[in-house]
Design a protein around this motif. Structure first.
Motif, PDB file in Angstrom:
ATOM      1  N   MET A   1       0.886  -1.222   0.077  1.00 39.06           N
ATOM      2  CA  MET A   1      -0.042   0.113  -0.064  1.00 39.06           C
ATOM      3  C   MET A   1       0.947   1.144   0.082  1.00 39.06           C
ATOM      4  SD  MET A   1      -2.909   1.414   2.877  1.00 39.06           S
ATOM      5  CE  MET A   1      -1.695   1.946   4.195  1.00 39.06           C
ATOM      6  N   ASP A   2       0.332   2.190  -0.834  1.00 45.28           N
ATOM      7  CA  ASP A   2       1.240   3.495  -0.974  1.00 45.28           C
ATOM      8  C   ASP A   2       0.299   4.519  -0.434  1.00 45.28           C
ATOM      9  OD1 ASP A   2       3.608   2.419  -2.004  1.00 45.28           O
ATOM     10  OD2 ASP A   2       2.976   3.057  -4.089  1.00 45.28           O
ATOM     11  N   VAL A   3       0.822   5.656   0.362  1.00 47.10           N
ATOM     12  CA  VAL A   3       0.120   6.738   0.761  1.00 47.10           C
ATOM     13  C   VAL A   3       0.820   7.880   0.046  1.00 47.10           C
ATOM     14  CG1 VAL A   3      -0.491   7.976   2.687  1.00 47.10           C
ATOM     15  CG2 VAL A   3      -0.104   5.461   2.971  1.00 47.10           C
ATOM     16  N   VAL A  11       4.541   7.374  -0.435  1.00 46.71           N
ATOM     17  CA  VAL A  11       5.214   6.768   0.807  1.00 46.71           C
ATOM     18  C   VAL A  11       4.825   5.151   0.771  1.00 46.71           C
ATOM     19  CG1 VAL A  11       5.889   6.589   3.144  1.00 46.71           C
ATOM     20  CG2 VAL A  11       5.705   8.575   2.134  1.00 46.71           C
ATOM     21  N   SER A  12       5.636   4.284   0.803  1.00 45.02           N
ATOM     22  CA  SER A  12       5.178   3.048   0.888  1.00 45.02           C
ATOM     23  C   SER A  12       4.984   2.548   2.193  1.00 45.02           C
ATOM     24  CB  SER A  12       6.168   1.980   0.309  1.00 45.02           C
ATOM     25  OG  SER A  12       6.432   0.734   0.484  1.00 45.02           O
ATOM     26  N   LEU A  13       4.049   1.777   2.602  1.00 39.25           N
ATOM     27  CA  LEU A  13       3.839   1.189   4.187  1.00 39.25           C
ATOM     28  C   LEU A  13       4.780   0.202   4.290  1.00 39.25           C
ATOM     29  CD1 LEU A  13       2.175   0.972   6.419  1.00 39.25           C
ATOM     30  CD2 LEU A  13       0.647  -0.596   5.405  1.00 39.25           C
ATOM     31  N   GLU A  14       5.277  -0.442   3.387  1.00 44.37           N
ATOM     32  CA  GLU A  14       6.412  -1.583   3.439  1.00 44.37           C
ATOM     33  C   GLU A  14       7.594  -0.639   3.856  1.00 44.37           C
ATOM     34  OE1 GLU A  14       5.747  -4.504   4.100  1.00 44.37           O
ATOM     35  OE2 GLU A  14       3.750  -4.034   3.816  1.00 44.37           O
ATOM     36  N   PHE A  19      11.945   0.686   8.028  1.00 41.71           N
ATOM     37  CA  PHE A  19      13.113   1.786   8.602  1.00 41.71           C
ATOM     38  C   PHE A  19      13.305   1.039   9.963  1.00 41.71           C
ATOM     39  CE2 PHE A  19      13.409   5.270  11.476  1.00 41.71           C
ATOM     40  CZ  PHE A  19      14.290   6.069  10.972  1.00 41.71           C
ATOM     41  N   PRO A  20      14.655   1.391  10.365  1.00 39.67           N
ATOM     42  CA  PRO A  20      15.129   0.846  11.570  1.00 39.67           C
ATOM     43  C   PRO A  20      14.634   1.476  12.858  1.00 39.67           C
ATOM     44  CG  PRO A  20      16.786   2.185  10.531  1.00 39.67           C
ATOM     45  CD  PRO A  20      15.597   2.317   9.643  1.00 39.67           C
ATOM     46  N   TRP A  21      13.419   1.469  13.082  1.00 43.62           N
ATOM     47  CA  TRP A  21      12.750   1.913  14.197  1.00 43.62           C
ATOM     48  C   TRP A  21      13.290   1.605  15.684  1.00 43.62           C
ATOM     49  CZ3 TRP A  21       9.546   5.716  13.385  1.00 43.62           C
ATOM     50  CH2 TRP A  21       8.761   5.577  12.110  1.00 43.62           C
ATOM     51  N   GLY A  22      13.872   0.208  15.614  1.00 45.90           N
ATOM     52  CA  GLY A  22      14.518  -0.304  16.960  1.00 45.90           C
ATOM     53  C   GLY A  22      15.879   0.432  17.310  1.00 45.90           C
ATOM     54  N   LYS A  23      16.316   1.432  16.473  1.00 41.30           N
ATOM     55  CA  LYS A  23      17.385   2.027  16.880  1.00 41.30           C
ATOM     56  C   LYS A  23      17.087   3.233  17.731  1.00 41.30           C
ATOM     57  CE  LYS A  23      20.960   4.939  14.606  1.00 41.30           C
ATOM     58  NZ  LYS A  23      21.520   5.451  13.182  1.00 41.30           N
ATOM     59  N   SER A  67      12.930  10.069   1.605  1.00 41.73           N
ATOM     60  CA  SER A  67      12.870  11.197   0.783  1.00 41.73           C
ATOM     61  C   SER A  67      11.706  12.164   0.831  1.00 41.73           C
ATOM     62  CB  SER A  67      13.140  10.634  -0.705  1.00 41.73           C
ATOM     63  OG  SER A  67      14.204   9.706  -0.668  1.00 41.73           O
ATOM     64  N   LEU A  68      11.262  12.653   2.095  1.00 39.68           N
ATOM     65  CA  LEU A  68      10.225  13.543   2.251  1.00 39.68           C
ATOM     66  C   LEU A  68      10.522  14.473   3.322  1.00 39.68           C
ATOM     67  CD1 LEU A  68       7.169  13.104   2.203  1.00 39.68           C
ATOM     68  CD2 LEU A  68       7.092  11.869   4.297  1.00 39.68           C
ATOM     69  N   PRO A  69      10.172  15.750   3.140  1.00 37.10           N
ATOM     70  CA  PRO A  69      10.599  16.936   3.972  1.00 37.10           C
ATOM     71  C   PRO A  69       9.884  16.829   5.293  1.00 37.10           C
ATOM     72  CG  PRO A  69       9.435  17.640   1.986  1.00 37.10           C
ATOM     73  CD  PRO A  69       9.399  16.175   1.768  1.00 37.10           C
ATOM     74  N   GLU A  70      10.945  17.217   6.288  1.00 37.33           N
ATOM     75  CA  GLU A  70      10.571  16.738   7.502  1.00 37.33           C
ATOM     76  C   GLU A  70       9.044  17.260   7.903  1.00 37.33           C
ATOM     77  OE1 GLU A  70      13.331  18.028  10.327  1.00 37.33           O
ATOM     78  OE2 GLU A  70      15.078  16.951   9.631  1.00 37.33           O
ATOM     79  N   ASP A  71       8.734  18.466   7.190  1.00 35.15           N
ATOM     80  CA  ASP A  71       7.314  19.154   7.539  1.00 35.15           C
ATOM     81  C   ASP A  71       6.005  18.158   7.268  1.00 35.15           C
ATOM     82  OD1 ASP A  71       8.801  21.342   8.247  1.00 35.15           O
ATOM     83  OD2 ASP A  71       8.366  22.460   6.397  1.00 35.15           O
ATOM     84  N   PHE A  72       6.467  17.022   6.582  1.00 39.43           N
ATOM     85  CA  PHE A  72       5.345  16.122   6.266  1.00 39.43           C
ATOM     86  C   PHE A  72       5.353  14.965   7.267  1.00 39.43           C
ATOM     87  CE2 PHE A  72       5.782  18.522   2.295  1.00 39.43           C
ATOM     88  CZ  PHE A  72       4.537  18.785   2.202  1.00 39.43           C
ATOM     89  N   ILE A  73       6.102  15.098   8.353  1.00 34.85           N
ATOM     90  CA  ILE A  73       5.953  14.013   9.223  1.00 34.85           C
ATOM     91  C   ILE A  73       5.820  14.542  10.725  1.00 34.85           C
ATOM     92  CG2 ILE A  73       7.547  12.325  10.477  1.00 34.85           C
ATOM     93  CD1 ILE A  73       9.174  12.132   8.032  1.00 34.85           C
ATOM     94  N   ASP A  74       4.782  13.861  11.222  1.00 29.87           N
ATOM     95  CA  ASP A  74       4.399  14.253  12.508  1.00 29.87           C
ATOM     96  C   ASP A  74       4.476  13.187  13.423  1.00 29.87           C
ATOM     97  OD1 ASP A  74       3.136  15.683  14.772  1.00 29.87           O
ATOM     98  OD2 ASP A  74       1.187  15.490  14.140  1.00 29.87           O
ATOM     99  N   LEU A  75       5.598  13.509  14.570  1.00 27.59           N
ATOM    100  CA  LEU A  75       5.924  12.354  15.313  1.00 27.59           C
ATOM    101  C   LEU A  75       5.171  12.767  16.760  1.00 27.59           C
ATOM    102  CD1 LEU A  75       9.642  11.612  14.772  1.00 27.59           C
ATOM    103  CD2 LEU A  75       7.568  10.335  14.058  1.00 27.59           C
ATOM    104  N   VAL A  76       4.482  11.729  17.290  1.00 30.86           N
ATOM    105  CA  VAL A  76       3.654  11.806  18.390  1.00 30.86           C
ATOM    106  C   VAL A  76       3.916  10.977  19.383  1.00 30.86           C
ATOM    107  CG1 VAL A  76       1.405  11.848  19.526  1.00 30.86           C
ATOM    108  CG2 VAL A  76       1.688  12.817  17.342  1.00 30.86           C
TER     109      VAL A  76
END
Length: 134
Positions: A1-3, A11-14, A19-23, A67-76
């Motif tokens: 699935m792509d978003v 952005v691909s869900l896969e 992504f190395p989240w565990g880091k 490859s996405l600008p930081e403004d398009f990522i909202d970390l909660v």
């Protein structure tokens, strides 16, 4: 699935799951409009508690990876102080990475219990009645 994010980025869900989240964190969940596969203004991602420095590193590395600008990522960041409606919405999203399901269940169960108690005790109605009586 792509978003589709911000009308211009795909952005691909896969890719998000790889992504190395565990880091950085113990869990990460995609939620909001992006989790349903529809177009999204940004990526809403709930994560476990993290230091401010690590949060900045995570945001920068994730933006570069996607490859996405930081403004398009909202970390909660989900902590004990995160409002329960937001916690419940976020943790019902798409799991991207979970190293510690016990921590996820802890936040989810506490907030679910709070919501049930709030309805039983009519806390919102009582607060509104108090305000209107003034």
């Amino acid at each position: 699935m792509d978003v589709v994010v911000g009308r211009a980025y795909k952005v691909s869900l896969e890719a998000l799951k790889r992504f190395p989240w565990g880091k950085y964190v113990k869990f990460a969940f995609l939620f909001g409009s992006a989790s349903s596969g529809g177009p999204a203004g940004d990526l809403d991602i709930a994560i476990s508690k993290i230091s401010l420095e690590a949060l900045g590193d995570l945001l920068a590395d994730l933006a570069k990876y996607l490859s996405l600008p930081e403004d398009f990522i909202d970390l909660v960041v989900v902590t004990e102080r995160t409002p329960c409606p937001l916690v419940l919405e976020a943790l019902k999203g798409v799991p991207l990475y979970v190293a510690d399901w016990d921590e996820v269940y802890k936040y989810f169960n506490i907030c679910q219990d709070q919501q049930i108690d709030s309805r039983k005790l009519r806390l919102l109605e009582t607060a509104l009645e108090t305000i209107w009586r003034r």
